[in-house]
Each structure stands twice: as structure tokens, then as C-alpha cells.
Design a protein around this motif. Structure first.
Motif, PDB file in Angstrom:
ATOM      1  N   THR A  96      -9.204  14.329   9.833  1.00  0.00           N
ATOM      2  CA  THR A  96      -8.919  13.057  10.492  1.00  0.00           C
ATOM      3  C   THR A  96     -10.195  12.380  11.000  1.00  0.00           C
ATOM      4  OG1 THR A  96      -8.385  14.298  12.509  1.00  0.00           O
ATOM      5  CG2 THR A  96      -6.542  13.575  11.146  1.00  0.00           C
ATOM      6  N   LEU A 100     -11.030   8.500  10.208  1.00  0.00           N
ATOM      7  CA  LEU A 100     -11.311   7.552  11.290  1.00  0.00           C
ATOM      8  C   LEU A 100     -12.610   6.789  11.044  1.00  0.00           C
ATOM      9  CD1 LEU A 100     -10.253   9.737  14.323  1.00  0.00           C
ATOM     10  CD2 LEU A 100      -9.474   7.399  13.952  1.00  0.00           C
ATOM     11  N   ASP A 103     -12.485   3.457   8.673  1.00  0.00           N
ATOM     12  CA  ASP A 103     -11.583   2.350   9.007  1.00  0.00           C
ATOM     13  C   ASP A 103     -11.924   1.105   8.184  1.00  0.00           C
ATOM     14  OD1 ASP A 103     -10.008   0.398  10.142  1.00  0.00           O
ATOM     15  OD2 ASP A 103     -10.622   0.775  12.204  1.00  0.00           O
ATOM     16  N   PHE A 105     -10.257  -1.872   8.073  1.00  0.00           N
ATOM     17  CA  PHE A 105      -9.655  -3.118   8.547  1.00  0.00           C
ATOM     18  C   PHE A 105     -10.444  -3.739   9.687  1.00  0.00           C
ATOM     19  CE2 PHE A 105      -6.036  -0.539   6.939  1.00  0.00           C
ATOM     20  CZ  PHE A 105      -5.713  -1.342   5.853  1.00  0.00           C
ATOM     21  N   GLY A 109      -5.522  -4.884  12.905  1.00  0.00           N
ATOM     22  CA  GLY A 109      -5.312  -3.857  11.877  1.00  0.00           C
ATOM     23  C   GLY A 109      -6.286  -2.704  12.019  1.00  0.00           C
ATOM     24  N   GLY A 110      -7.550  -3.031  12.306  1.00  0.00           N
ATOM     25  CA  GLY A 110      -8.546  -1.987  12.510  1.00  0.00           C
ATOM     26  C   GLY A 110      -8.239  -1.140  13.723  1.00  0.00           C
ATOM     27  N   TRP A 113      -5.294   1.208  12.899  1.00  0.00           N
ATOM     28  CA  TRP A 113      -5.791   2.324  12.077  1.00  0.00           C
ATOM     29  C   TRP A 113      -6.394   3.409  12.974  1.00  0.00           C
ATOM     30  CZ3 TRP A 113      -6.356   3.323   6.688  1.00  0.00           C
ATOM     31  CH2 TRP A 113      -7.247   4.333   6.358  1.00  0.00           C
ATOM     32  N   TRP A 117      -4.655   7.203  13.525  1.00  0.00           N
ATOM     33  CA  TRP A 117      -5.344   8.410  13.092  1.00  0.00           C
ATOM     34  C   TRP A 117      -5.850   9.239  14.265  1.00  0.00           C
ATOM     35  CZ3 TRP A 117      -4.799  10.568   8.576  1.00  0.00           C
ATOM     36  CH2 TRP A 117      -4.403   9.778   7.493  1.00  0.00           C
TER      37      TRP A 117
END
Length: 580
Positions: A96, A100, A103, A105, A109-110, A113, A117
Motif C-alpha cells: 500500500t 500511495l 497517486d 489524481f 480525487g487525489g 485516493w 489507500w
């Protein structure tokens, strides 16, 4: 590879689990101090009302998941193997971290995300937290357990301090690097864990308590989410405590947790063995841990706001540099903790844990009182001495308290007990955000509007504009200070600034106007916050003192693991090596 019975195996287990705890807890604070860089990196304006939720969930999501899941994952470790669950956590955490950092976006949206995560990363972190103390307790005899747990727990809590420094350094370079840094450490730790760690005890044959898991997750999530959203303005109020959704979360979450307690008292194999609270050392240690965690968590947030929003700008630092320097100036806190933690663990093996745990919280209370007395624009060396003292108190408390809790429970329930201990600690951190931010906003609401309005009009801002800005919810000003961000330029807008004399406009958007403006209202709020922290530390100290005396285990005394209890606890029966 070294077998579980090899004399060196316990040190291998300690080394790996300490690395795992350090990695998991660094991530609870590395994002905290890097938020300005993250918001700039994904192009989010922190002052837009809708973006406050992104800010809160970036802060809270990781801690909320760890608070909810550690008990379940500790219990699964009892059932399916503590090492197995721990190893899987290391792998998940590492994967993860890679995702991360990638990202793709921008804007909301970013942020989503990163939040999503981070939640999954927290599952991996919970696997590490829930089982590391249990693995160590399994492999170390009672005469060395305080030292071993001291090293592990000090690494865990020190990680939350080290994350502040590391986040400040990395955010200065690239905001994605705060996730990249986990990857090489995670890869080494994962491979090392899978190759070297071995199950040391027979697994517990049990069924998963599905209803207990469900009600605990729903109840605690609703309660902590309600507290989180209670910070935000609602319906013309400075905070959201009258919001129906917040009230539903608070009362509904409380009701579901009450149902959880009923379920756990009736099922044959509960995920949260409530009968462990019959053990005075377990109950008192966890109560002290919760109170200490709330006080310590609140301190971190207040010190970051104090440094990034007020002290550093007043001393010539640009807002873009404040995360880095806030981390550096908080180093005495970390040094104090690292100096006291391992030593307290070793000494508690010889002289008992109770007095060290209580003494640590008393030292923390003294440091809170000192911070209460210094001005907003303080002398740094006085500030450094006080935060060093606070770290010293935290170090004195952490390892002895953990050893007292973990040594008091039957061996077969150590995974669940470790998860329960971590739940109280992590829930305390989440509660600290809601409690301390609410108290701070309440303090700001009393004096900030008048201070803000008079400060703006003194620089020539029209009365109507100054009155309108002064009426904005104080939480926006608080988060601006938390992010090391000067909001005056955006609040006034180009139309008002262009109409002002050049000297006034320059003063308004300069480094000193905003910090000077909020310093006195902030100190009013800080007074309330630190009085509560003092009260919590003192009550936690009393809880530690009320636990039974423990018999020290000196060098000549050898208590083997085979002599420790392996049966369920019934009231005051089933004595343990640390509480006889």
C-alpha cells in the motif's frame, strides 16, 4: 534461520517486531506534519469548506482503522498464529505504501485516493501493532519482559514523534516521498519476518465472534466519526455538536457499543474478553494508557499549530518552511522519550512497573503546567526544556505500563490483550483530535472574532468586510494555523487588497500579521486544553498507583515461560509472575 528455541531467537523477534512497530507508528504522524505539502501537491485549497472533510480523514482515517481493528487482528493471531498475521501485515503495509506514492489524481480525487489507500495501509499497520507485543511476551521470560517490551513500545510511540521530523524533512523535498520512504524498509522487514519468525505457541482453537466484531466495528467507527465531524461548523454554529448526523453517530455508536458489551459477556469465545478487566493491573493499565494517549495526542496537535501557525512565522520562517522546522524544533520531545523509555523498561523489571508508570504521568502533568505558563511568543530553550520533560514522562510511563498489562494476562489470550491495549491507545489518539480541537475552537470563539475584526479595521479594511470575515467559523482559522497557512490574502480577496494602501496590504499578507492576530486567542484556547491534559495525566497516574504491587524480578531470579498461566482468568485467581 534460527529456530524458536534458539537462545538468540528472542532478540531476532524483538528486532523485527520493533522495526514493524516503528514503521506502523511513524505513518500515524508523518502525514500529520506533511499535510501542507500534500494539499499543495494534489492542489487542494484547505480553506474551502468542503475540503475540511478531506483534511480530517487524512488525519483520522489511519488512526480510526487501527483503533477498530487491532483487537480483532490480535484475536485472529491467537487463533491462526501471531507470526502469520504479523507477517501478512508487513507485506500489506509495504504494498500500500507503493500505491500511495503513485497517486494519479488531482484535487478531491487525489485526496480520496490517499484516504482510501491509507485505510488499507492501516489494516496492515493494525496487524503489526496487534501482534508484536504478544510475540515478544511469548518469547521473553518475565525477568526480561519489561526491557524487551520497553524497547518495542518505545519504538512504537517514538515513531509518532520521529514521523514529525521525518515528515518535515521529506515534505520539503517531495510530498510523495513520505510514502516512498516506507518501501525499502517494508521490503527488508517483510522478507526478514517471513524468513526468521516462527510460531512459538500452540494456536487457540476458537471460532470467530462475528457479532462481536461487527458491533464493535460499527459502534466505535460511528462514535469516533461523530466526534470527528463534531469539530466542523453546522447551521450557523461554530461546531457541529447539534448536527443530527453527529448526534446519531455519538448516541447510536454508544448504544451499539453497549450492545457489543452484552454480546461479549454472553458468547463462549468473545473477541474482547471482558473478564480480563477483572485483573486490576490490566484494567488500571489500560485506563492509564487511554488517558495518557489522549493527553499526548492533544499535545502533538497543539504544538504543531503553535509552531507552524504562530511561533515560526513570527521568527522569520516562511510558511513553506514551517513543517520542516516544526519537526526540527520538536526534537527534544523525541529525545526525552528515547532517553527514558528503554531505561524505564529495564528498571521496571527490577523494581516493579507501578511507580514508574505513575511517575511518568506525573512528570507529563508538570510539563503541561509549564507549557501553560509560557507566552505564545516563547523563549525556545524554555519550550525545549518543557517538551523534553514531557517526552521524558512519556518514556517513563510507556514500557512499564505495557509490561504491567501484558504480564497480567494468561498466555493464550495475549494476542487479544495486545489488541485491546492498542485499541485504548489508538482510540485515545482519535479522541484527542475531537476533544482538544473542540476545546480549542471553543476558546477561540470567545475572543477571536473581536480580535480579528479590530485587527483588520486597524489596517484600513472596511468595517463590513472585517465584520463578515470575523464571523467565519474559528475552525477554518485553526486549520489554517495547523497547516502553516496564511489565510488573510484569500479571505480579503484582490478587490479589497487592491483598494488598500500598499503598506497596509503588505502588512496584512506578510508573515507577522496573522500570527500576531491569533496568538492571544490561541493562548486562551490553549489554557483550556492544557488544564484538561493535566487532569487526564493526574487521573491516569492515580489509576496506575491503584494497581496491585508487582514483585520485581532481579537478575538472580529466573521465571521460565512454562511457569506462567495458560488458563482463563477467574476473578482474582490465576496469579502471574508479575502480579502475585
Amino acid at each position: 534461520m534460527t529456530g524458536a528455541d534458539h537462545p538468540r531467537y528472542k532478540w531476532i523477534a524483538l528486532s523485527n517486531t520493533t522495526l514493524g512497530m516503528l514503521l506502523a507508528t511513524i505513518n500515524s504522524s508523518i502525514v500529520l506534519i506533511s499535510l501542507p505539502a500534500i494539499f499543495n501537491g494534489v492542489h487542494l485549497n484547505p480553506l474551502e469548506p468542503g475540503n475540511v472533510s478531506y483534511l480530517l480523514w487524512m488525519l483520522m482515517g489511519y488512526m480510526l482503522v487501527t483503533a477498530v481493528l487491532v483487537v480483532t487482528l490480535g484475536r485472529l493471531g491467537d487463533m491462526y498464529g501471531r507470526v502469520r498475521i504479523y507477517n501478512a501485515g508487513f507485506a500489506l503495509f509495504t504494498v500500500t505504501s507503493v500505491v500511495l506514492s503513485l497517486d494519479p489524481f488531482d484535487g478531491g480525487g487525489g485526496a480520496i485516493w490517499l484516504i482510501g489507500w491509507r485505510v488499507l495501509q492501516a489494516v496492515g499497520g493494525s496487524m503489526l501493532m496487534a501482534n508484536s507485543a504478544a510475540i515478544i511476551t511469548d518469547v521473553f521470560p518475565a525477568r526480561q519482559r519489561g526491557t524487551a517490551l520497553g524497547i518495542n513500545i518505545v519504538a512504537g510511540i517514538a515513531g509518532s514523534f520521529l514521523g514529525l521530523v521525518l515528515g518535515g524533512l521529506l515534505a520539503e523535498w517531495n510530498w510523495r516521498s513520505i510514502f516512498w520512504v516506507n518501501v525499502p524498509i517494508g521490503l527488508v522487514g517483510t522478507v526478514w519476518a517471513y524468513r526468521s519468525l516462527r510460531e512459538n505457541r500452540v494456536r487457540v482453537e476458537a471460532r470467530i465472534d462475528w457479532w462481536g466484531n461487527l458491533t464493535f466495528a460499527v459502534g466505535l467507527t460511528a462514535l469516533l466519526a461523530g466526534i470527528t465531524y463534531g469539530i466542523q461548523p453546522y447551521g450557523g454554529h461554530t461546531m457541529g455538536w447539534t448536527n443530527p448526523w453527529v448526534l446519531t453517530g455519538l448516541f447510536g455508536g454508544g448504544a451499539v457499543l453497549a450492545l457489543f458489551c452484552v454480546i461479549e459477556s454472553r458468547v463462549a469465545e468473545p473477541m474482547f474478553p471482558l473478564h480480563l478487566f477483572r485483573i486490576a493491573a490490566f484494567a488500571g493499565g489500560n485506563a492509564a494508557s487511554l488517558l495518557g494517549s489522549i493527553a499526548r495526542g492533544g499535545l502533538q496537535f497543539m504544538l504543531i499549530i503553535w509552531l507552524q501557525g504562530i511561533w515560526l512565522p513570527l521568527h522569520g520562517y516562511n510558511y513553506e518552511q514551517t513543517p520542516l522546522w516544526a519537526g526540527i524544533y520538536l526534537l527534544p520531545l523525541t529525545i526525552g522519550f528515547l532517553a527514558a523509555g528503554p531505561l524505564a523498561g529495564a528498571l521496571s523489571d527490577r523494581f516493579g512497573a507501578r511507580l514508574f508508570a505513575a511517575g511518568g504521568l506525573l512528570v507529563m502533568a508538570v510539563s503541561f503546567a509549564g507549557l501553560l505558563l509560557i507566552p505564545s511568543d516563547f523563549n525556545y530553550w524554555v519550550f525545549a526544556a518543557l517538551v523534553f520533560l514531557n517526552g521524558l514522562g512519556g518514556g517513563l510511563f510507556a514500557a512499564p505500563n505495557t509490561a504491567m498489562i501484558m504480564s497480567s494476562v494468561p498466555a493464550r489470550l495475549r494476542g487479544a490483550a495486545s489488541g485491546m491495549r492498542a485499541t485504548f491507545q489508538n482510540a485515545g489518539m482519535v479522541l484527542s483530535i475531537g476533544v482538544f480541537f473542540s476545546l480549542m475552537v471553543a476558546g477561540l470563539a470567545r475572543s477571536l472574532p473581536q480580535t480579528l475584526e479590530s485587527g483588520l479595521t486597524a489596517q484600513g479594511v472596511p468595517d463590513s468586510a472585517a465584520h463578515s470575515i470575523a464571523g467565519l467559523p474559528p475552525v477554518g482559522t485553526l486549520f489554517a494555523a495547523f497547516l502553516g497557512y496564511n489565510p488573510i490574502q484569500q479571505l480579503l480577496g484582490p478587490e479589497i487588497l487592491d483598494a488598500l494602501p500598499a503598506a497596509s496590504a503588505h502588512a496584512l499578507i506578510g508573515r507577522e500579521f496573522f500570527p500576531n492576530l491569533i496568538s492571544m486567542p490561541f493562548h486562551d484556547g490553549l489554557t483550556i486544553v492544557f488544564w484538561l491534559a493535566i487532569a487526564m495525566a493526574l487521573v491516569g497516574a492515580v489509576a496506575s498507583l491503584l494497581t496491585p504491587r508487582t514483585r520485581p524480578s532481579g537478575p538472580a531470579e529466573s521465571v521460565s515461560r512454562e511457569t506462567e498461566p495458560t488458563d482463563e482468568v477467574h476473578g482474582a485467581e490465576s496469579p502471574t509472575p508479575s502480579a502475585r
